[in-house]
Design a protein around this motif. Structure first.
Motif, PDB file in Angstrom:
ATOM      1  N   PHE A 164       0.870  -1.386  -0.351  1.00  0.00           N
ATOM      2  CA  PHE A 164      -0.366   0.398   0.144  1.00  0.00           C
ATOM      3  C   PHE A 164       0.623   1.171   0.111  1.00  0.00           C
ATOM      4  CE2 PHE A 164      -2.825  -3.699   2.078  1.00  0.00           C
ATOM      5  CZ  PHE A 164      -3.728  -3.435   1.020  1.00  0.00           C
ATOM      6  N   GLY A 165       2.297   0.845   0.324  1.00  0.00           N
ATOM      7  CA  GLY A 165       2.917   1.834   0.050  1.00  0.00           C
ATOM      8  C   GLY A 165       3.130   2.555   1.757  1.00  0.00           C
ATOM      9  N   LEU A 166       4.101   3.749   2.073  1.00  0.00           N
ATOM     10  CA  LEU A 166       4.420   4.227   3.432  1.00  0.00           C
ATOM     11  C   LEU A 166       3.384   5.280   4.108  1.00  0.00           C
ATOM     12  CD1 LEU A 166       6.910   4.232   5.374  1.00  0.00           C
ATOM     13  CD2 LEU A 166       7.830   6.435   4.606  1.00  0.00           C
ATOM     14  N   SER A 167       2.792   6.257   3.083  1.00  0.00           N
ATOM     15  CA  SER A 167       1.381   6.910   3.629  1.00  0.00           C
ATOM     16  C   SER A 167       0.431   6.090   4.003  1.00  0.00           C
ATOM     17  CB  SER A 167       1.290   7.948   2.683  1.00  0.00           C
ATOM     18  OG  SER A 167       2.069   8.652   2.279  1.00  0.00           O
ATOM     19  N   ALA A 168       0.278   5.095   3.592  1.00  0.00           N
ATOM     20  CA  ALA A 168      -1.349   4.134   4.026  1.00  0.00           C
ATOM     21  C   ALA A 168      -0.325   3.440   5.007  1.00  0.00           C
ATOM     22  CB  ALA A 168      -1.225   3.390   2.625  1.00  0.00           C
ATOM     23  N   THR A 169       0.522   3.125   5.302  1.00  0.00           N
ATOM     24  CA  THR A 169       1.093   2.361   6.471  1.00  0.00           C
ATOM     25  C   THR A 169       0.260   3.272   7.676  1.00  0.00           C
ATOM     26  OG1 THR A 169       3.058   1.284   5.889  1.00  0.00           O
ATOM     27  CG2 THR A 169       2.786   1.639   7.930  1.00  0.00           C
ATOM     28  N   PHE A 170       0.007   4.755   7.367  1.00  0.00           N
ATOM     29  CA  PHE A 170       0.519   5.301   9.126  1.00  0.00           C
ATOM     30  C   PHE A 170      -1.332   5.722   9.005  1.00  0.00           C
ATOM     31  CE2 PHE A 170       4.312   7.440   7.495  1.00  0.00           C
ATOM     32  CZ  PHE A 170       5.084   7.245   9.375  1.00  0.00           C
ATOM     33  N   VAL A 171      -2.075   5.840   8.136  1.00  0.00           N
ATOM     34  CA  VAL A 171      -3.455   5.566   8.117  1.00  0.00           C
ATOM     35  C   VAL A 171      -3.139   4.253   8.438  1.00  0.00           C
ATOM     36  CG1 VAL A 171      -5.862   4.907   6.787  1.00  0.00           C
ATOM     37  CG2 VAL A 171      -4.059   6.752   5.772  1.00  0.00           C
ATOM     38  N   PHE A 172      -3.012   2.543   8.071  1.00  0.00           N
ATOM     39  CA  PHE A 172      -3.571   1.627   9.602  1.00  0.00           C
ATOM     40  C   PHE A 172      -3.191   1.636  10.837  1.00  0.00           C
ATOM     41  CE2 PHE A 172      -3.313  -0.786   4.802  1.00  0.00           C
ATOM     42  CZ  PHE A 172      -4.257  -1.301   5.360  1.00  0.00           C
ATOM     43  N   ILE A 173      -2.116   2.041  10.860  1.00  0.00           N
ATOM     44  CA  ILE A 173      -1.396   3.176  12.224  1.00  0.00           C
ATOM     45  C   ILE A 173      -3.324   3.487  13.298  1.00  0.00           C
ATOM     46  CG2 ILE A 173       0.052   4.014  14.313  1.00  0.00           C
ATOM     47  CD1 ILE A 173       2.527   3.288  11.488  1.00  0.00           C
ATOM     48  N   ALA A 174      -3.382   4.512  12.235  1.00  0.00           N
ATOM     49  CA  ALA A 174      -4.479   5.638  12.633  1.00  0.00           C
ATOM     50  C   ALA A 174      -5.533   4.715  12.720  1.00  0.00           C
ATOM     51  CB  ALA A 174      -4.452   5.873  12.139  1.00  0.00           C
ATOM     52  N   MET A 175      -6.238   3.612  12.309  1.00  0.00           N
ATOM     53  CA  MET A 175      -7.513   2.992  12.698  1.00  0.00           C
ATOM     54  C   MET A 175      -6.786   2.315  13.449  1.00  0.00           C
ATOM     55  SD  MET A 175      -8.204   2.277   8.288  1.00  0.00           S
ATOM     56  CE  MET A 175      -7.343   0.320   8.786  1.00  0.00           C
ATOM     57  N   PHE A 176      -5.606   1.636  13.507  1.00  0.00           N
ATOM     58  CA  PHE A 176      -5.230   0.208  14.639  1.00  0.00           C
ATOM     59  C   PHE A 176      -5.564   1.164  16.052  1.00  0.00           C
ATOM     60  CE2 PHE A 176      -3.143  -1.896  11.651  1.00  0.00           C
ATOM     61  CZ  PHE A 176      -4.368  -3.490  11.742  1.00  0.00           C
ATOM     62  N   TYR A 177      -5.159   2.299  16.021  1.00  0.00           N
ATOM     63  CA  TYR A 177      -5.674   3.525  17.487  1.00  0.00           C
ATOM     64  C   TYR A 177      -6.783   3.494  17.543  1.00  0.00           C
ATOM     65  CZ  TYR A 177      -0.466   4.285  18.866  1.00  0.00           C
ATOM     66  OH  TYR A 177       0.792   4.212  19.363  1.00  0.00           O
ATOM     67  N   MET A 178      -7.519   3.161  16.191  1.00  0.00           N
ATOM     68  CA  MET A 178      -9.273   3.856  16.693  1.00  0.00           C
ATOM     69  C   MET A 178      -9.832   2.699  17.533  1.00  0.00           C
ATOM     70  SD  MET A 178     -10.538   6.333  13.791  1.00  0.00           S
ATOM     71  CE  MET A 178      -9.440   6.062  12.438  1.00  0.00           C
ATOM     72  N   VAL A 179      -9.354   1.423  16.496  1.00  0.00           N
ATOM     73  CA  VAL A 179     -10.013   0.435  17.300  1.00  0.00           C
ATOM     74  C   VAL A 179      -9.572   0.351  18.622  1.00  0.00           C
ATOM     75  CG1 VAL A 179      -9.970  -2.661  17.416  1.00  0.00           C
ATOM     76  CG2 VAL A 179      -9.961  -0.367  15.028  1.00  0.00           C
ATOM     77  N   ALA A 180      -8.388   0.252  19.111  1.00  0.00           N
ATOM     78  CA  ALA A 180      -7.876   0.641  20.778  1.00  0.00           C
ATOM     79  C   ALA A 180      -9.054   1.136  21.174  1.00  0.00           C
ATOM     80  CB  ALA A 180      -6.471   0.248  20.519  1.00  0.00           C
ATOM     81  N   ALA A 181      -9.121   2.227  21.056  1.00  0.00           N
ATOM     82  CA  ALA A 181      -9.382   3.187  21.587  1.00  0.00           C
ATOM     83  C   ALA A 181     -10.619   3.543  21.455  1.00  0.00           C
ATOM     84  CB  ALA A 181      -9.353   4.402  20.689  1.00  0.00           C
ATOM     85  N   TYR A 182     -11.572   3.056  20.715  1.00  0.00           N
ATOM     86  CA  TYR A 182     -13.405   2.118  20.935  1.00  0.00           C
ATOM     87  C   TYR A 182     -12.919   0.711  21.902  1.00  0.00           C
ATOM     88  CZ  TYR A 182     -16.946  -0.273  19.877  1.00  0.00           C
ATOM     89  OH  TYR A 182     -18.879  -0.658  19.906  1.00  0.00           O
ATOM     90  N   ALA A 183     -12.467  -0.663  21.397  1.00  0.00           N
ATOM     91  CA  ALA A 183     -11.878  -1.133  22.117  1.00  0.00           C
ATOM     92  C   ALA A 183     -12.318  -0.752  24.332  1.00  0.00           C
ATOM     93  CB  ALA A 183     -11.204  -2.512  21.858  1.00  0.00           C
ATOM     94  N   VAL A 184     -10.891   0.555  24.596  1.00  0.00           N
ATOM     95  CA  VAL A 184     -10.927   1.182  26.185  1.00  0.00           C
ATOM     96  C   VAL A 184     -12.279   1.822  26.046  1.00  0.00           C
ATOM     97  CG1 VAL A 184      -9.588   2.061  27.257  1.00  0.00           C
ATOM     98  CG2 VAL A 184      -8.691   0.873  25.545  1.00  0.00           C
ATOM     99  N   GLY A 185     -12.793   2.399  25.475  1.00  0.00           N
ATOM    100  CA  GLY A 185     -13.573   2.650  25.638  1.00  0.00           C
ATOM    101  C   GLY A 185     -14.773   2.294  26.238  1.00  0.00           C
ATOM    102  N   ARG A 186     -14.652   0.738  25.188  1.00  0.00           N
ATOM    103  CA  ARG A 186     -16.680   0.229  26.437  1.00  0.00           C
ATOM    104  C   ARG A 186     -15.760  -0.434  27.374  1.00  0.00           C
ATOM    105  NH1 ARG A 186     -20.829  -0.993  23.783  1.00  0.00           N
ATOM    106  NH2 ARG A 186     -20.809  -2.627  23.986  1.00  0.00           N
ATOM    107  N   ILE A 187     -14.787  -0.668  28.058  1.00  0.00           N
ATOM    108  CA  ILE A 187     -14.508  -0.628  28.820  1.00  0.00           C
ATOM    109  C   ILE A 187     -15.294  -0.217  30.387  1.00  0.00           C
ATOM    110  CG2 ILE A 187     -13.618  -1.193  31.201  1.00  0.00           C
ATOM    111  CD1 ILE A 187     -10.818  -1.121  28.958  1.00  0.00           C
TER     112      ILE A 187
END
Length: 168
Positions: free
Chosen positions: A22-45
């Protein structure tokens, strides 16, 4: 082992694959998405609700909570320092974590300078390390209880050290 395996999978295997596809720029998008998933999971606690507090009570609660947390950290480290098996576990885990991070930083440069590959192709060289870590985790989980722990840990750390020295 789960933590080390997750680091190996993320840094040494998945990141180069994502960069290559996907290229280097898309990697940061993936990282941001994973952080959003983690934030959502923590928010569900479920939150602990202690009722409404004024600023003075909230400040006192924060200070007492901080003091209690700091005391628990000190008690925990005293326990670790006094209990040899726990101390060795912490040392081994910290060492493994540091070595995986070092490997993740050295892998692309090694692939470029020594092997003549592109940095994102380092996954081709280091994926076997991740597979080996997974296989050994499964083997040790299944049969490791039959081996003497202290000797097995020492031999494992020696092998890891020799493996890193062989890169030189």
């Amino acid at each position: 082992m789960t933590s080390s395996l997750a680091q190996v999978m993320g840094m040494i295997i998945l990141a180069p694959i994502i960069i290559k596809i996907f290229g280097l720029s898309a990697t940061f998008v993936f990282i941001a998405m994973f952080y959003m998933v983690a934030a959502y999971a923590v928010g569900r606690i479920p939150a602990s609700h202690t009722g409404k507090q004024n600023l003075k009570d909230a400040l006192y609660s924060f200070q007492s909570g901080w003091a209690e947390t700091w005391q628990e950290v000190k008690d925990g480290w005293r326990f670790v320092a006094r209990t040899r098996v726990v101390l060795l576990g912490v040392v081994y885990m910290s060492t493994m974590s540091a070595l995986v991070m070092i490997l993740g930083m050295l892998a692309p440069g090694f692939a470029v300078r020594v092997l003549g590959l592109r940095p994102e192709d380092s996954v081709l060289v280091f994926a076997p390390a991740g597979v080996g870590l997974l296989v050994m985790t499964l083997i040790m989980g299944r049969f490791g209880h039959n081996l003497p722990r202290a000797k097995t840990n020492g031999i494992s750390m020696l092998i890891i050290g020799l493996s890193f020295a062989s890169f030189g």
